[in-house]
Design a protein around this motif. Structure first.
Motif, mmCIF file in Angstrom:
data_model
loop_
_atom_site.group_PDB
_atom_site.id
_atom_site.type_symbol
_atom_site.label_atom_id
_atom_site.label_comp_id
_atom_site.label_asym_id
_atom_site.label_seq_id
_atom_site.Cartn_x
_atom_site.Cartn_y
_atom_site.Cartn_z
ATOM 1 N N SER A 90 1.157 6.105 -10.968
ATOM 2 C CA SER A 90 1.407 4.950 -10.075
ATOM 3 C C SER A 90 0.346 3.821 -10.235
ATOM 4 O O SER A 90 0.641 2.563 -10.294
ATOM 5 C CB SER A 90 1.573 5.327 -8.815
ATOM 6 N N SER A 91 -0.910 4.262 -10.359
ATOM 7 C CA SER A 91 -2.088 3.296 -10.581
ATOM 8 C C SER A 91 -1.865 2.243 -11.902
ATOM 9 O O SER A 91 -2.046 1.207 -11.511
ATOM 10 C CB SER A 91 -3.275 4.153 -10.639
ATOM 11 N N LEU A 172 8.971 11.729 -8.817
ATOM 12 C CA LEU A 172 9.509 11.172 -7.580
ATOM 13 C C LEU A 172 8.320 10.948 -6.708
ATOM 14 O O LEU A 172 8.199 9.817 -5.823
ATOM 15 C CB LEU A 172 10.311 12.816 -6.814
ATOM 16 N N TYR A 173 7.025 11.709 -6.842
ATOM 17 C CA TYR A 173 6.221 11.458 -5.901
ATOM 18 C C TYR A 173 5.113 10.261 -6.585
ATOM 19 O O TYR A 173 4.720 9.486 -5.777
ATOM 20 C CB TYR A 173 4.926 12.708 -6.094
ATOM 21 N N MET A 174 5.433 9.914 -7.776
ATOM 22 C CA MET A 174 4.923 8.591 -8.403
ATOM 23 C C MET A 174 5.517 7.445 -7.516
ATOM 24 O O MET A 174 5.072 6.432 -7.537
ATOM 25 C CB MET A 174 5.359 8.497 -9.839
ATOM 26 N N LEU A 175 6.837 7.446 -7.474
ATOM 27 C CA LEU A 175 7.719 6.447 -7.042
ATOM 28 C C LEU A 175 7.140 5.942 -5.496
ATOM 29 O O LEU A 175 6.968 5.153 -5.183
ATOM 30 C CB LEU A 175 9.117 6.672 -6.958
ATOM 31 N N ILE A 176 6.869 7.375 -4.623
ATOM 32 C CA ILE A 176 6.386 7.093 -3.086
ATOM 33 C C ILE A 176 4.939 6.492 -3.287
ATOM 34 O O ILE A 176 4.784 5.680 -2.458
ATOM 35 C CB ILE A 176 6.529 8.555 -2.684
ATOM 36 N N ILE A 177 4.084 6.977 -4.171
ATOM 37 C CA ILE A 177 2.822 6.734 -4.071
ATOM 38 C C ILE A 177 2.743 5.120 -4.568
ATOM 39 O O ILE A 177 1.875 4.335 -4.372
ATOM 40 C CB ILE A 177 1.850 7.448 -4.846
ATOM 41 N N TYR A 178 3.438 4.819 -5.600
ATOM 42 C CA TYR A 178 3.653 3.385 -6.143
ATOM 43 C C TYR A 178 3.987 2.352 -5.062
ATOM 44 O O TYR A 178 3.387 1.149 -5.021
ATOM 45 C CB TYR A 178 4.449 3.099 -7.182
ATOM 46 N N ALA A 179 5.126 2.646 -4.168
ATOM 47 C CA ALA A 179 5.360 2.085 -3.246
ATOM 48 C C ALA A 179 4.243 1.788 -2.233
ATOM 49 O O ALA A 179 4.177 0.594 -1.509
ATOM 50 C CB ALA A 179 6.703 2.477 -2.458
ATOM 51 N N ALA A 180 3.402 2.641 -2.013
ATOM 52 C CA ALA A 180 2.197 2.595 -1.006
ATOM 53 C C ALA A 180 1.378 1.618 -1.745
ATOM 54 O O ALA A 180 0.622 0.887 -0.929
ATOM 55 C CB ALA A 180 1.728 3.890 -0.715
ATOM 56 N N GLN A 201 -14.482 1.862 -7.393
ATOM 57 C CA GLN A 201 -15.097 1.508 -5.928
ATOM 58 C C GLN A 201 -13.890 0.811 -5.198
ATOM 59 O O GLN A 201 -13.581 1.125 -3.866
ATOM 60 C CB GLN A 201 -16.285 0.709 -5.967
ATOM 61 N N VAL A 202 -13.026 0.142 -5.728
ATOM 62 C CA VAL A 202 -12.012 -0.493 -5.333
ATOM 63 C C VAL A 202 -10.914 0.510 -4.913
ATOM 64 O O VAL A 202 -10.246 0.533 -3.878
ATOM 65 C CB VAL A 202 -11.445 -1.508 -6.289
ATOM 66 N N PHE A 203 -10.799 1.388 -6.040
ATOM 67 C CA PHE A 203 -9.610 2.491 -5.379
ATOM 68 C C PHE A 203 -10.096 3.192 -4.393
ATOM 69 O O PHE A 203 -9.278 3.531 -3.392
ATOM 70 C CB PHE A 203 -9.496 3.535 -7.025
ATOM 71 N N TRP A 204 -11.319 3.880 -4.376
ATOM 72 C CA TRP A 204 -11.705 4.800 -3.495
ATOM 73 C C TRP A 204 -12.118 4.222 -2.079
ATOM 74 O O TRP A 204 -11.891 4.671 -1.005
ATOM 75 C CB TRP A 204 -12.859 5.400 -3.754
ATOM 76 N N ASN A 205 -12.435 3.150 -2.005
ATOM 77 C CA ASN A 205 -13.021 2.337 -0.585
ATOM 78 C C ASN A 205 -11.999 1.282 -0.182
ATOM 79 O O ASN A 205 -11.857 0.970 1.170
ATOM 80 C CB ASN A 205 -14.210 1.554 -0.822
ATOM 81 N N ILE A 206 -10.882 1.206 -1.075
ATOM 82 C CA ILE A 206 -9.808 0.061 -0.618
ATOM 83 C C ILE A 206 -8.372 0.734 -0.672
ATOM 84 O O ILE A 206 -7.639 0.752 0.379
ATOM 85 C CB ILE A 206 -9.844 -1.304 -1.069
ATOM 86 N N ARG A 207 -8.147 1.038 -1.889
ATOM 87 C CA ARG A 207 -6.818 1.466 -1.966
ATOM 88 C C ARG A 207 -6.362 2.795 -1.246
ATOM 89 O O ARG A 207 -5.375 3.113 -0.731
ATOM 90 C CB ARG A 207 -6.488 1.549 -3.522
ATOM 91 N N PHE A 208 -7.330 3.886 -1.839
ATOM 92 C CA PHE A 208 -6.943 5.044 -1.072
ATOM 93 C C PHE A 208 -6.977 5.327 0.561
ATOM 94 O O PHE A 208 -6.041 5.975 1.034
ATOM 95 C CB PHE A 208 -7.670 6.178 -1.605
ATOM 96 N N PRO A 209 -8.060 4.593 1.109
ATOM 97 C CA PRO A 209 -7.831 4.682 2.500
ATOM 98 C C PRO A 209 -6.604 4.029 3.107
ATOM 99 O O PRO A 209 -6.004 4.253 4.166
ATOM 100 C CB PRO A 209 -8.904 3.858 2.921
ATOM 101 N N HIS A 210 -6.004 3.089 2.291
ATOM 102 C CA HIS A 210 -4.675 2.227 2.846
ATOM 103 C C HIS A 210 -3.641 3.211 2.632
ATOM 104 O O HIS A 210 -2.609 3.407 3.431
ATOM 105 C CB HIS A 210 -4.723 1.055 1.939
ATOM 106 N N ILE A 211 -3.512 3.981 1.592
ATOM 107 C CA ILE A 211 -2.401 4.905 1.241
ATOM 108 C C ILE A 211 -2.576 6.287 1.822
ATOM 109 O O ILE A 211 -1.941 7.100 1.527
ATOM 110 C CB ILE A 211 -1.995 4.883 -0.170
ATOM 111 N N ARG A 212 -3.598 6.486 2.514
ATOM 112 C CA ARG A 212 -3.878 7.931 3.062
ATOM 113 C C ARG A 212 -2.517 8.458 3.793
ATOM 114 O O ARG A 212 -2.468 9.695 3.504
ATOM 115 C CB ARG A 212 -5.143 8.034 3.694
ATOM 116 N N PRO A 213 -1.912 7.709 4.659
ATOM 117 C CA PRO A 213 -1.091 8.462 5.334
ATOM 118 C C PRO A 213 0.227 8.910 4.348
ATOM 119 O O PRO A 213 0.672 9.918 4.698
ATOM 120 C CB PRO A 213 -0.535 7.438 6.479
#
Length: 293
Positions: A90-91, A172-180, A201-213
């Protein structure tokens, strides 16, 4: 609070699915719980044995603990393949300039293929005689010494039955995470890059916190599906050789429909339900705690 008319409308549409869910899901769980306190072969009268099925399961059944250990190994392999593979793909998709829809379709395709077809496909992939694709590739790259009967080797069979399950649901999970991921505000990423932040740093501090739920939900889905995995391992090996690929689900099935011990099989099914609930609780608590820290 909803207005009276709106509340009535919600109830009209909500109650029928709840009734269906109760009859199709909750009622069988309660029936299994009740049956787990009995000894029953499906024909003669049920005999109440109290907690004896649970005592036998936890203290006198070595096969149960072997199946439990195998189920944990199966879970780990499936999670690494499904969540790790889904996150990587997805990334990469977010950076793909074109053909995204084609790539998403190709990765999602295994999820809609029949389970039986997937099992027969991997039977051919793992085959030693005639030589399957995996052993043939090892021969081509000069690793012919590693060729083996993957589904008959006790050292490789658990991984061999886990990989098809991981491969099947990665898309299936790729599609869900990609949408996030595509919902992450680009302004934040661009500002971080202007400040000199690396890709990680962009992924860990911005992207991942945003898609955590979404990540929590996906992890719960993948974990519960893996703990309830049955069809592909059963079709590929039926738990063999020995009990080297026996899972709790396959052991429960054989206990009920081969050995006709429905009370003991019900106790195993109750354990599987509790196991899934505990896993969901641990995942939620761990990931939520990390989010708050």
């Amino acid at each position: 609070m909803l207005p009276r008319r709106s509340a009535l409308s919600v109830a009209v549409f909500l109650v029928p699915p709840l009734i269906i869910y109760g009859v199709a899901v909750l009622l069988p769980i309660v029936q299994s719980l009740v049956l787990s306190f009995y000894k029953w072969d499906g024909i003669t009268d049920m005999r109440f044995v109290g907690l004896d099925n649970y005592v036998k399961m936890l203290s006198r059944d070595d096969v149960f603990w072997t199946a439990f250990a195998n189920a944990l190994g199966y879970l780990v392999i499936c999670l690494v393949l499904q969540l790790g593979g889904a996150l990587v793909v997805s990334s990469l998709l977010t950076a793909l300039p074109r053909a995204r829809e084609l790539v998403k379709t190709l990765y999602l395709l295994p999820a809609v293929i029949s389970t039986v077809a997937i099992a027969f496909l991997f039977l051919r992939v793992y085959s030693l005689e005639p030589v399957g694709m995996l052993n043939q590739v090892l021969q081509w790259v000069g690793l012919g010494d590693l060729q083996t009967a993957w589904l008959s080797n006790v050292q490789t069979v658990l991984a061999a039955v886990s990989i098809p399950e991981g491969w099947r649901y990665t898309g299936l999970y790729m599609l869900i995470i990609y949408a996030a991921l595509i919902s992450v505000p680009r302004e934040l990423e661009e500002a971080a890059r202007l400040d000199g932040a690396s890709w990680w740093q962009v992924f860990w501090n911005i992207r991942f916190p945003h898609i955590r739920p979404v990540w929590i939900t996906t992890t719960i889905m993948a974990t519960t599906f893996a703990l309830r995995g049955f069809d592909i391992p059963y079709l590929l090996t039926n738990g063999g050789p020995g009990q080297s690929s026996e899972l709790l689900t396959t052991y429960m099935y054989k206990t009920a429909f081969v050995h006709t011990d429905y009370g003991y099989a019900s106790a195993i099914s109750v354990f599987i339900v509790i196991e899934c609930l505990v896993a969901v609780g641990l995942i939620y608590l761990l990931l939520r705690r990390k989010a708050e820290s």
